[in-house]
Design a protein around this motif. Structure first.
Motif, PDB file in Angstrom:
ATOM      1  N   ARG A 271       0.934  -1.409  -0.355  1.00 16.47           N
ATOM      2  CA  ARG A 271      -0.216   0.203   0.304  1.00 16.47           C
ATOM      3  C   ARG A 271       1.014   1.418  -0.627  1.00 16.47           C
ATOM      4  N   LEU A 272       2.280   1.175   0.101  1.00 12.86           N
ATOM      5  CA  LEU A 272       3.182   2.182   0.579  1.00 12.86           C
ATOM      6  C   LEU A 272       4.379   2.162  -0.474  1.00 12.86           C
ATOM      7  N   LYS A 273       3.826   1.347  -1.844  1.00 20.48           N
ATOM      8  CA  LYS A 273       4.715   1.975  -2.590  1.00 20.48           C
ATOM      9  C   LYS A 273       5.205   2.940  -3.449  1.00 20.48           C
ATOM     10  N   TRP A 274       3.816   3.525  -3.863  1.00 25.32           N
ATOM     11  CA  TRP A 274       4.234   5.083  -4.643  1.00 25.32           C
ATOM     12  C   TRP A 274       4.190   5.566  -3.773  1.00 25.32           C
ATOM     13  N   VAL A 275       4.325   5.746  -1.995  1.00 29.63           N
ATOM     14  CA  VAL A 275       4.503   6.457  -1.389  1.00 29.63           C
ATOM     15  C   VAL A 275       6.609   6.362  -1.630  1.00 29.63           C
ATOM     16  N   ILE A 276       6.978   5.335  -1.600  1.00 31.00           N
ATOM     17  CA  ILE A 276       8.173   5.217  -1.236  1.00 31.00           C
ATOM     18  C   ILE A 276       8.799   5.629  -2.622  1.00 31.00           C
ATOM     19  N   VAL A 277       8.475   5.447  -3.661  1.00 27.85           N
ATOM     20  CA  VAL A 277       8.846   6.014  -4.879  1.00 27.85           C
ATOM     21  C   VAL A 277       9.111   7.271  -4.991  1.00 27.85           C
ATOM     22  N   ILE A 278       7.964   8.032  -4.601  1.00 28.34           N
ATOM     23  CA  ILE A 278       8.182   9.296  -5.069  1.00 28.34           C
ATOM     24  C   ILE A 278       9.461   9.486  -3.481  1.00 28.34           C
ATOM     25  N   THR A 279       9.082   9.202  -2.165  1.00 30.29           N
ATOM     26  CA  THR A 279      10.043   9.229  -1.555  1.00 30.29           C
ATOM     27  C   THR A 279      11.535   9.483  -2.234  1.00 30.29           C
ATOM     28  N   LEU A 280      11.833   8.284  -2.900  1.00 33.25           N
ATOM     29  CA  LEU A 280      12.952   8.427  -3.027  1.00 33.25           C
ATOM     30  C   LEU A 280      12.884   9.992  -4.266  1.00 33.25           C
ATOM     31  N   ILE A 281      12.304   9.882  -5.361  1.00 32.70           N
ATOM     32  CA  ILE A 281      12.757  10.904  -5.778  1.00 32.70           C
ATOM     33  C   ILE A 281      12.917  12.212  -5.485  1.00 32.70           C
ATOM     34  N   SER A 282      11.955  12.662  -4.397  1.00 34.41           N
ATOM     35  CA  SER A 282      12.287  13.869  -3.236  1.00 34.41           C
ATOM     36  C   SER A 282      13.396  13.883  -2.677  1.00 34.41           C
ATOM     37  N   LEU A 283      14.362  12.570  -2.538  1.00 35.81           N
ATOM     38  CA  LEU A 283      15.930  12.769  -2.044  1.00 35.81           C
ATOM     39  C   LEU A 283      16.521  12.877  -3.159  1.00 35.81           C
ATOM     40  N   LEU A 284      16.389  12.730  -4.222  1.00 37.11           N
ATOM     41  CA  LEU A 284      17.141  12.858  -5.190  1.00 37.11           C
ATOM     42  C   LEU A 284      17.329  14.303  -5.756  1.00 37.11           C
TER      43      LEU A 284
ATOM     44  N   LEU B  44      22.859  15.185   6.129  1.00 37.22           N
ATOM     45  CA  LEU B  44      22.229  14.524   6.683  1.00 37.22           C
ATOM     46  C   LEU B  44      20.728  15.209   6.812  1.00 37.22           C
ATOM     47  N   ALA B  45      21.185  16.781   6.181  1.00 40.67           N
ATOM     48  CA  ALA B  45      20.013  17.377   6.566  1.00 40.67           C
ATOM     49  C   ALA B  45      18.875  17.114   5.022  1.00 40.67           C
ATOM     50  N   VAL B  46      19.798  16.373   3.779  1.00 44.89           N
ATOM     51  CA  VAL B  46      19.090  15.878   2.531  1.00 44.89           C
ATOM     52  C   VAL B  46      18.092  14.732   2.844  1.00 44.89           C
ATOM     53  N   LEU B  47      18.161  14.139   4.072  1.00 43.16           N
ATOM     54  CA  LEU B  47      17.940  13.078   4.610  1.00 43.16           C
ATOM     55  C   LEU B  47      16.303  13.237   5.127  1.00 43.16           C
ATOM     56  N   ALA B  48      17.017  14.173   5.963  1.00 43.08           N
ATOM     57  CA  ALA B  48      16.024  14.534   7.298  1.00 43.08           C
ATOM     58  C   ALA B  48      14.795  14.963   6.687  1.00 43.08           C
ATOM     59  N   MET B  49      14.875  15.754   5.445  1.00 43.74           N
ATOM     60  CA  MET B  49      13.828  16.179   3.809  1.00 43.74           C
ATOM     61  C   MET B  49      12.843  15.286   3.967  1.00 43.74           C
ATOM     62  N   ALA B  50      13.935  13.941   2.981  1.00 46.19           N
ATOM     63  CA  ALA B  50      13.016  13.229   2.912  1.00 46.19           C
ATOM     64  C   ALA B  50      12.211  12.367   3.089  1.00 46.19           C
ATOM     65  N   ILE B  51      12.743  11.944   5.247  1.00 46.35           N
ATOM     66  CA  ILE B  51      12.304  10.970   6.134  1.00 46.35           C
ATOM     67  C   ILE B  51      10.645  12.199   5.593  1.00 46.35           C
ATOM     68  N   ALA B  52      10.838  13.740   5.751  1.00 51.07           N
ATOM     69  CA  ALA B  52       9.704  14.502   6.658  1.00 51.07           C
ATOM     70  C   ALA B  52       8.787  14.089   5.262  1.00 51.07           C
ATOM     71  N   VAL B  53       8.764  14.011   4.082  1.00 47.49           N
ATOM     72  CA  VAL B  53       8.676  14.233   2.349  1.00 47.49           C
ATOM     73  C   VAL B  53       7.674  12.502   3.147  1.00 47.49           C
ATOM     74  N   TRP B  54       8.534  11.173   3.608  1.00 45.18           N
ATOM     75  CA  TRP B  54       7.668   9.632   4.050  1.00 45.18           C
ATOM     76  C   TRP B  54       7.257   9.483   4.469  1.00 45.18           C
ATOM     77  N   LEU B  55       7.106  10.828   5.983  1.00 51.41           N
ATOM     78  CA  LEU B  55       6.073  10.330   6.561  1.00 51.41           C
ATOM     79  C   LEU B  55       4.783  11.792   6.419  1.00 51.41           C
ATOM     80  N   LEU B  56       4.860  12.458   5.948  1.00 51.29           N
ATOM     81  CA  LEU B  56       4.053  12.960   4.733  1.00 51.29           C
ATOM     82  C   LEU B  56       3.033  12.341   4.737  1.00 51.29           C
ATOM     83  N   LEU B  57       3.670  11.873   3.073  1.00 56.14           N
ATOM     84  CA  LEU B  57       3.069  11.274   2.313  1.00 56.14           C
ATOM     85  C   LEU B  57       2.532  10.021   2.963  1.00 56.14           C
TER      86      LEU B  57
END
Lengths: 664, 157
Positions: free
Chosen positions: A424-437, A449-462
């Protein structure tokens, strides 16, 4: 006359508290219903008496009664009315009175609203609450009486510290205290349950709304405090890992853990002794907070009362309450039934990790806050523990927590289907990885670390939004049916969604404003130009402005971008003649993208007349810190209005909130 | 044969210890550069710390020592009555920073000059950093007087 009435009411309140601390609990032990029921009227009486005392002190401030020492030291006849009222709790004595008032209001609320709490539990809870009350009332009457008189009365007062004359700060202590003291109710419930020797899901259901209310107030209080530090101190920072900030943050962290473990105790009957322990520790940390702030043990930007005698008294209270409750816990907790079993991957498992990580995070903050004290006591070395320590220890613990937070709400109780959840989370994972890049590609400076933290926040929100949309079947069924489901989903799960999303928003703000901040400090003369973060700023000089109890030099800064006028910033430098001090009022231009923040001071030496020190900052996304905090508060409030909490109905249907989406 | 209940309990305990171990490692690692020693001007003069070490210095701002340097720096010196150390700071001085008053600076000692990255002054008129009081007392400079009565103000008065 009025201050004497206040003093008298306070003394009576102390006596009432002593009676309330003995009679109901004794009645509960001897099964005497009349004695047990005496808790309700005495809690109400105590509340009324302390309210009279508080009203008397507030009146002394409002009419500027300079025969009262406390008013002389903290008020001035020229002060605006709002701050005269707020001055009531601006001082040490007044803030203690506010503390006890809130304590008594909460006690009365339990007494009057808790109709469905079993008589013996209620009697014991209110007695324990009265012990805390007794401690604080006696502390106030013996060491810091707010109604002390002075003779002869001076003509005018010393004024409240101008830094504290601020709307945000006027509201900060009451909220913080509601949070601290709210946890005292939970503490009293926990101690009463230990005495009673019984913790059942119903107990957790009574405890949860109080925990939630305390948590909401504490969240609001901390957010207001950090907002105040941001725009009032003129440094452009919103968190300094200062001891006084830490001591309010620790009960928050542990209170958050408590909030989540109480859910498990309520729904599954598990984590009982752990919930009790958290309740005790959370309040202990609140007491520790009061102790550290009031004793001036640690060098802090906030410390304003340095008095070892008071510190010793609070230390005594601290030892008595923490030591006593933990001893009781050690005796009673092992006998508790451990509750339901669960697989490692389950909602319980997720909440266990939440609790472990939050407890660890609290431990690192506690260590960093108290380490200087221990080291000085043992080796005599004086050290301070700065932000680098907390960044290196606290953040690595919090990041995994936020990752787990995205998955947690998807897990079902007892045993969860992890592959199904990831499906159920596969699209969330994909978008998180894209936003990380994308963030990685875009970032020009700042730590990895800031880049990583940003991506983690995107993950949590989505992930949070995904869980919410699955819950109301958005897009799977017709829109009107989704809307219907939206209404039927319990408020507590909407609250959770809002709060979790709020944390994600906060993290965007935390990371953006600390990792990608630009800052310039320089001497300026009329005409000086500065370029910062794409803005062209011109210093045009200063103007003099007369305020109600201050005079200000106002700097005029014309801000342009690409040749077009953006705004004019007017940072102020205020001088308070009565308090003989100066403050810096920053000028802030807030946009969703970030804040442009300017403050000025005159250079400290005379040879530089006409020159000003200008500090100008651009802080990307900083507004999200407070937007996220607001979402956390609103999430808590939404959850608090949940019918099941309000009614506290003991009906045990299969709760909708716990119905796992996994089964759909 | 271990019951499932017992096995779960052991799993939780093991998990807790692993977490505790991780926290200990993190704290130990964070302590390497997260802590700053406090030194009085006398201690700094007698045993100058290396430029790589960040520490805090505290004392009184020497009278008539504040100057501006270049575009943005402020120079002054800090004393405990026995030794005096020059300080350079780029940034805004706190609201209550004044000559003859207590201050604490965070930074490092480079070529005999303390390069401050952060300056704390007392935050209101009642407050003097405890470290500064002790450093001054050690040199016999601090006689209490105004500061002490101010600190005690509000207590039993």
């Amino acid at each position: 006359m009025i201050p004497e009435i206040g003093q008298f009411a306070l003394t009576l309140a102390l006596m009432t508290a002593v009676v309330q601390g003995i009679l109901p609990i004794w009645g509960a032990a001897r099964n005497n219903a009349v004695w047990m029921r005496s808790a309700t009227p005495s809690a109400a009486l105590q509340c009324i008496l302390i309210a009279i005392a508080f009203g008397a002190l507030m009146r002394s401030f409002v009419v500027s009664d300079f025969t009262v020492v406390n008013v002389v030291e903290n008020s001035n006849s020229l002060k605006p009315m709002l701050f005269k009222v707020a001055g009531t709790w601006g001082s040490h004595e007044g803030s203690l009175l506010l503390w006890t008032l809130i304590l008594a209001v909460f006690g009365a609320a339990v007494a009057l609203l808790g109709q469905n709490i079993p008589t013996s539990l209620k009697a014991r809870t209110l007695s324990v609450q009265a012990w805390i009350s007794t401690g604080f009332l006696s502390f106030m009457l013996f060491t810091s009486n707010p109604f002390d008189r002075i003779f002869p009365a001076p003509l005018d007062g010393n004024d409240l510290n101008p830094l504290l004359q601020d709307v945000g700060l006027a509201m900060h202590p009451p909220l913080l205290y509601i949070g601290y003291v709210g946890f005292s109710i939970v503490f009293s419930f926990a101690v009463a349950a230990l005495i009673e020797g019984r913790v059942d899901p119903a107990w957790a259901r009574w405890v949860r709304p109080w925990t939630l209310a305390a948590w909401v107030a504490l969240t609001g209080g901390i957010a207001l405090g950090s907002w105040w530090a941001y725009y009032e101190l003129g440094w452009g920072g919103w968190w300094f890992w200062d001891p006084v900030e830490n001591v309010s943050f620790m009960p928050w962290l542990l209170g958050t853990a408590l909030l989540h473990s109480a859910v498990v105790t309520e729904k599954r009957g598990a984590f009982k002794s752990w919930t009790i322990l958290l309740a005790i520790l959370t309040f202990s940390l609140s007491l520790l907070g009061t102790f550290i702030v009031r004793s001036g043990l640690l060098t802090s930007v906030h410390a304003f009362a340095v008095d070892p005698e008071r510190g010793a008294y609070i230390l005594g209270l601290l030892v008595l309450s923490i030591g006593g409750s933990l001893t009781l816990y050690a005796i009673r907790a092992p006998k508790m039934d451990p509750g339901g079993l669960f697989a490692p991957v389950s909602r319980e498992g997720g909440l266990l990790i939440n609790n472990l990580l939050l407890a660890l995070a609290t431990a690192t903050v506690l260590f960093g806050t108290l380490y200087p004290l221990f080291l000085e006591a043992i080796t005599g070395d004086k050290i301070s523990v700065g932000p680098p320590f907390f960044n290196a220890s606290f953040i690595p613990i919090m990041l995994p927590l936020v990752i787990v937070m995205g998955v947690g709400p998807f897990l079902s109780w007892k045993r969860a289907d992890l592959p199904g959840v990831f499906d159920r989370l596969k699209w969330v994972i994909v978008i998180t990885l894209i936003s990380l890049l994308v963030v990685w590609y875009m970032q020009t400076k700042g730590p990895a670390l800031a880049v990583l933290a940003m991506a983690i926040a995107v993950w949590l929100l989505l992930a949070t939004l995904r869980e919410w949309s699955l819950r109301i079947k958005l897009g799977q069924v017709s829109f009107s049916e989704s809307r219907d489901r939206l209404r039927r989903v319990p408020r507590s799960s909407h609250g959770m969604t809002l709060a979790h999303a709020g944390l994600a928003v906060c993290i965007f703000g935390f990371v953006g404003s600390s990792a990608w901040k630009s800052e310039e400090v320089l001497f300026v003369e009329p005409g000086t130009q500065i370029e910062i973060a794409g803005f062209d700023v011109t210093f045009e000089g200063t103007e003099r402005v007369q305020g109600p109890n201050y005079v200000a030099a106002v700097g005029v800064l014309r801000v342009m971008r690409n040749g077009r006028d953006v705004t004019v910033l007017r940072p102020e430098r205020r001088t308070y003649p009565v308090a003989q001090s100066q403050t810096t009022e920053a000028a802030i231009r807030s946009t969703p993208a970030g804040d442009l923040y300017a403050s000025i001071t005159e250079p400290a030496n005379e040879d530089a007349t006409g020159k000003w020190t200008l500090r100008i900052l651009y802080e990307p996304l900083v507004g999200l810190v407070w937007l996220g905090s607001l979402m956390l508060v609103l999430g808590g409030l939404t959850s608090l209005t949940d019918r099941r909490l309000r009614v506290g109905s003991p009906k045990r249907k299969i709760p909708v909130a716990t119905a796992p989406i996994a089964g759909e | 044969m271990m019951t499932l209940k017992k096995r779960r309990r052991i799993q939780v305990i093991v998990l807790a210890f692993v977490a505790l171990g991780i926290a200990t490692v993190l704290i130990g690692y964070a302590l390497q550069d997260g802590i700053n020693y406090f030194r009085s001007p006398t201690q700094v003069t007698e045993a100058p710390p290396p430029p790589s070490e960040k520490f805090r210095i505290g004392g009184l701002v020497t009278e008539n020592s504040i100057r501006t340097v270049g575009d943005a720096s402020v120079a002054f010196s800090v004393t405990d009555g026995n030794a005096t150390v020059p300080v350079v700071y780029v940034g805004m001085l706190p609201d209550l920073f004044e000559e003859g008053q207590g201050m604490i600076g965070l930074g490092s000692l480079v070529d005999g000059t303390f390069q401050a990255t952060e300056i704390l002054a007392k935050h209101d008129e009642n407050y003097m950093p405890a470290e500064v009081i002790e450093a001054l007392e050690a040199q016999g400079v601090y006689q209490g007087g105004r500061q002490e009565t101010e600190i005690g103000a509000g207590n039993d008065s």
